[in-house]
Every structure is written in C-alpha cells, then in structure tokens.
Motif scaffolding. Structure first.
Motif, PDB file in Angstrom:
ATOM      1  N   MET A   1     -22.922 -48.031   9.017  1.00 27.63           N
ATOM      2  CA  MET A   1     -22.998 -49.035  10.072  1.00 27.63           C
ATOM      3  C   MET A   1     -21.737 -48.954  10.925  1.00 27.63           C
ATOM      4  N   HIS A   2     -21.915 -49.028  12.236  1.00 26.87           N
ATOM      5  CA  HIS A   2     -20.788 -49.038  13.166  1.00 26.87           C
ATOM      6  C   HIS A   2     -20.585 -50.466  13.673  1.00 26.87           C
ATOM      7  N   VAL A   3     -19.320 -50.912  13.703  1.00 33.05           N
ATOM      8  CA  VAL A   3     -18.994 -52.247  14.195  1.00 33.05           C
ATOM      9  C   VAL A   3     -18.067 -52.102  15.393  1.00 33.05           C
ATOM     10  N   LEU A   4     -18.533 -52.565  16.547  1.00 38.67           N
ATOM     11  CA  LEU A   4     -17.794 -52.457  17.799  1.00 38.67           C
ATOM     12  C   LEU A   4     -17.055 -53.762  18.070  1.00 38.67           C
ATOM     13  N   VAL A   5     -15.759 -53.679  18.378  1.00 38.39           N
ATOM     14  CA  VAL A   5     -14.916 -54.872  18.465  1.00 38.39           C
ATOM     15  C   VAL A   5     -14.164 -54.910  19.795  1.00 38.39           C
ATOM     16  N   ASP A   6     -14.192 -56.071  20.444  1.00 37.43           N
ATOM     17  CA  ASP A   6     -13.380 -56.282  21.641  1.00 37.43           C
ATOM     18  C   ASP A   6     -12.921 -57.732  21.673  1.00 37.43           C
ATOM     19  N   GLU A   7     -11.971 -58.008  22.539  1.00 38.19           N
ATOM     20  CA  GLU A   7     -11.364 -59.331  22.616  1.00 38.19           C
ATOM     21  C   GLU A   7     -11.370 -59.835  24.045  1.00 38.19           C
ATOM     22  N   THR A   8     -11.192 -61.137  24.207  1.00 38.32           N
ATOM     23  CA  THR A   8     -11.012 -61.729  25.524  1.00 38.32           C
ATOM     24  C   THR A   8      -9.967 -62.832  25.443  1.00 38.32           C
ATOM     25  N   GLU A   9      -9.031 -62.758  26.358  1.00 42.87           N
ATOM     26  CA  GLU A   9      -8.017 -63.797  26.520  1.00 42.87           C
ATOM     27  C   GLU A   9      -7.861 -64.036  28.016  1.00 42.87           C
ATOM     28  N   ILE A  10      -8.095 -65.262  28.458  1.00 37.98           N
ATOM     29  CA  ILE A  10      -8.048 -65.584  29.871  1.00 37.98           C
ATOM     30  C   ILE A  10      -6.702 -66.216  30.198  1.00 37.98           C
ATOM     31  N   ILE A  15      -7.941 -70.510  24.783  1.00 35.83           N
ATOM     32  CA  ILE A  15      -8.810 -69.889  23.786  1.00 35.83           C
ATOM     33  C   ILE A  15      -8.649 -68.363  23.785  1.00 35.83           C
ATOM     34  N   PHE A  16      -8.608 -67.822  22.584  1.00 34.75           N
ATOM     35  CA  PHE A  16      -8.640 -66.372  22.387  1.00 34.75           C
ATOM     36  C   PHE A  16      -9.855 -66.066  21.518  1.00 34.75           C
ATOM     37  N   ALA A  17     -10.564 -64.979  21.831  1.00 34.39           N
ATOM     38  CA  ALA A  17     -11.776 -64.663  21.058  1.00 34.39           C
ATOM     39  C   ALA A  17     -11.895 -63.172  20.777  1.00 34.39           C
ATOM     40  N   PHE A  18     -12.307 -62.856  19.550  1.00 36.46           N
ATOM     41  CA  PHE A  18     -12.724 -61.517  19.151  1.00 36.46           C
ATOM     42  C   PHE A  18     -14.230 -61.550  18.925  1.00 36.46           C
ATOM     43  N   ALA A  19     -14.911 -60.471  19.300  1.00 44.85           N
ATOM     44  CA  ALA A  19     -16.340 -60.348  19.008  1.00 44.85           C
ATOM     45  C   ALA A  19     -16.612 -58.984  18.392  1.00 44.85           C
ATOM     46  N   ALA A  20     -17.575 -58.947  17.491  1.00 44.83           N
ATOM     47  CA  ALA A  20     -17.988 -57.705  16.839  1.00 44.83           C
ATOM     48  C   ALA A  20     -19.500 -57.569  16.933  1.00 44.83           C
ATOM     49  N   VAL A  21     -19.950 -56.355  17.254  1.00 48.45           N
ATOM     50  CA  VAL A  21     -21.370 -56.040  17.332  1.00 48.45           C
ATOM     51  C   VAL A  21     -21.660 -54.913  16.348  1.00 48.45           C
ATOM     52  N   ALA A  22     -22.614 -55.114  15.462  1.00 47.65           N
ATOM     53  CA  ALA A  22     -22.961 -54.103  14.455  1.00 47.65           C
ATOM     54  C   ALA A  22     -24.142 -53.272  14.934  1.00 47.65           C
ATOM     55  N   THR A  78     -20.829 -61.139  15.470  1.00 45.24           N
ATOM     56  CA  THR A  78     -19.881 -62.071  14.862  1.00 45.24           C
ATOM     57  C   THR A  78     -18.784 -62.380  15.876  1.00 45.24           C
ATOM     58  N   VAL A  79     -18.419 -63.654  15.979  1.00 43.46           N
ATOM     59  CA  VAL A  79     -17.361 -64.063  16.898  1.00 43.46           C
ATOM     60  C   VAL A  79     -16.352 -64.938  16.168  1.00 43.46           C
ATOM     61  N   ILE A  80     -15.064 -64.653  16.390  1.00 44.36           N
ATOM     62  CA  ILE A  80     -13.984 -65.504  15.893  1.00 44.36           C
ATOM     63  C   ILE A  80     -13.155 -65.940  17.093  1.00 44.36           C
ATOM     64  N   SER A  81     -12.983 -67.244  17.271  1.00 43.38           N
ATOM     65  CA  SER A  81     -12.148 -67.735  18.365  1.00 43.38           C
ATOM     66  C   SER A  81     -11.077 -68.672  17.813  1.00 43.38           C
ATOM     67  N   VAL A  82      -9.956 -68.725  18.541  1.00 43.67           N
ATOM     68  CA  VAL A  82      -8.801 -69.510  18.101  1.00 43.67           C
ATOM     69  C   VAL A  82      -8.228 -70.276  19.286  1.00 43.67           C
ATOM     70  N   ASP A  83      -7.915 -71.546  19.054  1.00 43.89           N
ATOM     71  CA  ASP A  83      -7.131 -72.301  20.025  1.00 43.89           C
ATOM     72  C   ASP A  83      -5.689 -71.845  19.859  1.00 43.89           C
ATOM     73  N   ALA A 177     -17.425 -61.796  23.582  1.00 47.37           N
ATOM     74  CA  ALA A 177     -16.127 -62.464  23.475  1.00 47.37           C
ATOM     75  C   ALA A 177     -15.853 -63.304  24.714  1.00 47.37           C
ATOM     76  N   TRP A 178     -16.181 -62.759  25.881  1.00 42.34           N
ATOM     77  CA  TRP A 178     -15.963 -63.507  27.134  1.00 42.34           C
ATOM     78  C   TRP A 178     -16.857 -64.731  27.194  1.00 42.34           C
ATOM     79  N   LEU A 179     -18.123 -64.577  26.841  1.00 44.25           N
ATOM     80  CA  LEU A 179     -19.070 -65.684  26.911  1.00 44.25           C
ATOM     81  C   LEU A 179     -18.668 -66.801  25.950  1.00 44.25           C
ATOM     82  N   PHE A 180     -18.267 -66.425  24.735  1.00 44.44           N
ATOM     83  CA  PHE A 180     -17.862 -67.425  23.750  1.00 44.44           C
ATOM     84  C   PHE A 180     -16.562 -68.102  24.191  1.00 44.44           C
ATOM     85  N   ASN A 181     -15.635 -67.320  24.731  1.00 44.45           N
ATOM     86  CA  ASN A 181     -14.390 -67.882  25.234  1.00 44.45           C
ATOM     87  C   ASN A 181     -14.683 -68.916  26.313  1.00 44.45           C
TER      88      ASN A 181
END
Length: 238
Positions: A1-10, A15-22, A78-83, A177-181
């Motif tokens: 399985m491949h997991v693709l990961v990117d982040e968004t910080e505006i 808010i900062f967010a990481f997202a992963a797509v399997a 999967t999405v992880i976001s942090v204040d 990541a952008w949408l969740f952010n």
C-alpha cells in the motif's frame, strides 16, 4: 500500500493540517487518469489549492469533482490538524518540546498504521511532498517511530519525497489538507455552510467518509503531560 502525504499551513492562521491518502498500484493509475481529466476540464496542469482555490478563485463545486475522484479511486483518507497557537502556548515550558509539525506527522503515522493493521495490510510505503524546509524533520519522525515501535518498523518499509506536480496523487493529499484546514478555521466547524460537507462525498451515515483528528486547545491541555516529548511519538496520548 502506498500512502501519499502533504500538509497545509495558511499564513496568519492558527490551523496546521497533514493529510494522507492510501492507494494501491491499481488505484494510482486510475486516479491519475481521472484526476488529469478534471484538471484539463478547468485548464490546469496541476492542482495546488492555496494557488488555485484561494480567495475569489475558491469554488467548492469544482473541489467536489476532485473530491469525488479521491473518494472513488483511493483506499482511505486520514487527516490530522493542530491548533498551532494553542500548541505553542501550552507547550512553551516543555524543555524538549517537538514542534507541531513533528507532532502532527507522528499522529498521522500512528493513525495510518493502525488502520493498515486492522485491514491486514502487510507493507506500507510513504511518499511525502518534497518540502526542502521540512523533509528532514519528517524523516526523523518516521525513523524515530520505527525504532520505538517494532510493529510499525516491520510494516512501514520506506519513505520517499517527491514533487507533487509530477507525483499526481500528492495533489489529492494537498486538497484534503487544505479543505480540512479551511473547515477548522471557521468559527463553528461542521455547521451550516461547511465546505467539507459540501465538497466531500458522504458515507452511509451521512458524514464525510474519512478519518480525522483535530487537536484544539482543550485536547492539547488534556494530554499536555505526554504529547510534547519525542519519546512519545507514535504513542496514543494518555
């Protein structure tokens, strides 16, 4: 399985967010075909949400078309976001505090690998967006977690970095990541007018069908005794 990961910080936002797509290899080819078709329909060669869907260019109907491709051509999100303001405020006195990006990536790995274990996926490779300012830190987190958790070490077999203009599925992680952010910046997330509820396909329960974890001030304070340490990377907070 491949997991693709990117982040968004505006810039200027909390808010900062990481997202992963399997994805499987078969997913990858189908995804790229359909994603490229949607790009051509709006006259783009690639998709960076902060570049193409910011301000007056924001269009959740267009985003919904890309979201549909992700939902139908991948194995899970999967999405992880942090204040980050709360994280920095509460953790400022911790003597060995890891930064919020390291914390979020550690949580992302833990959540992804937990899901892979439940699905009996034997081997997982990670592909992250090639950010010259953060790639080394992400590699260190990945390496530290594998050293500490033998079960993850046996199944998380590789990590690599690529330019998302060419590794097209990374653009999906960027969009999520952008949408969740954007959602978590709202005063009342998930309420009327929610961009995710508008743009993301829903499951049988009527909710957006992805796994997410948001660390707000309350949850950061609750687990502040353990989450700031490098020694707890990959652990479930207690």
């Amino acid at each position: 399985m491949h997991v693709l990961v990117d982040e968004t910080e505006i810039a200027g936002k909390d808010i900062f967010a990481f997202a992963a797509v399997a994805t499987t290899e078969n997913d990858w080819y189908l995804f790229c075909e359909r994603w490229t078709k949607e790009l051509r329909a709006i006259g783009l060669d690639y998709l960076h949400c902060k570049e193409h869907f910011t301000g007056e260019k924001r269009n959740f109907d267009k985003i919904a078309k890309f979201s549909k491709v992700i939902s139908e051509c991948t194995q899970g999100v999967t999405v992880i976001s942090v204040d980050k303001r709360a994280y920095l405020d509460i953790g400022q006195n911790h003597p060995r505090r890891i930064n919020f990006k390291e914390f979020a990536f550690g949580r992302l790995i833990a959540r992804v690998m937990d899901a892979m274990e439940k699905s009996k996926i034997p081997f997982v490779s990670f592909l992250c967006d090639d950010d010259q300012n953060g790639a080394q830190a992400l590699y260190r987190v990945w390496s530290d977690i594998r050293k500490k958790h033998p079960g993850i070490r046996e199944r998380a077999v590789s990590i690599a970095f690529a330019d998302d203009k060419f590794a097209i599925p990374l653009q999906a992680a960027d969009l999520i990541a952008w949408l969740f952010n954007y959602e978590m910046q709202r005063e009342k997330p998930w309420t009327e007018g929610s961009p995710i509820r508008h743009a993301w396909p829903k499951g049988a329960d009527g909710q957006p069908n992805f796994n997410s974890e948001h660390w707000d001030r309350t949850s950061i304070e609750r687990f502040s005794a353990t989450i700031f340490s490098r020694e707890t990377l990959g652990d479930y907070p207690t």
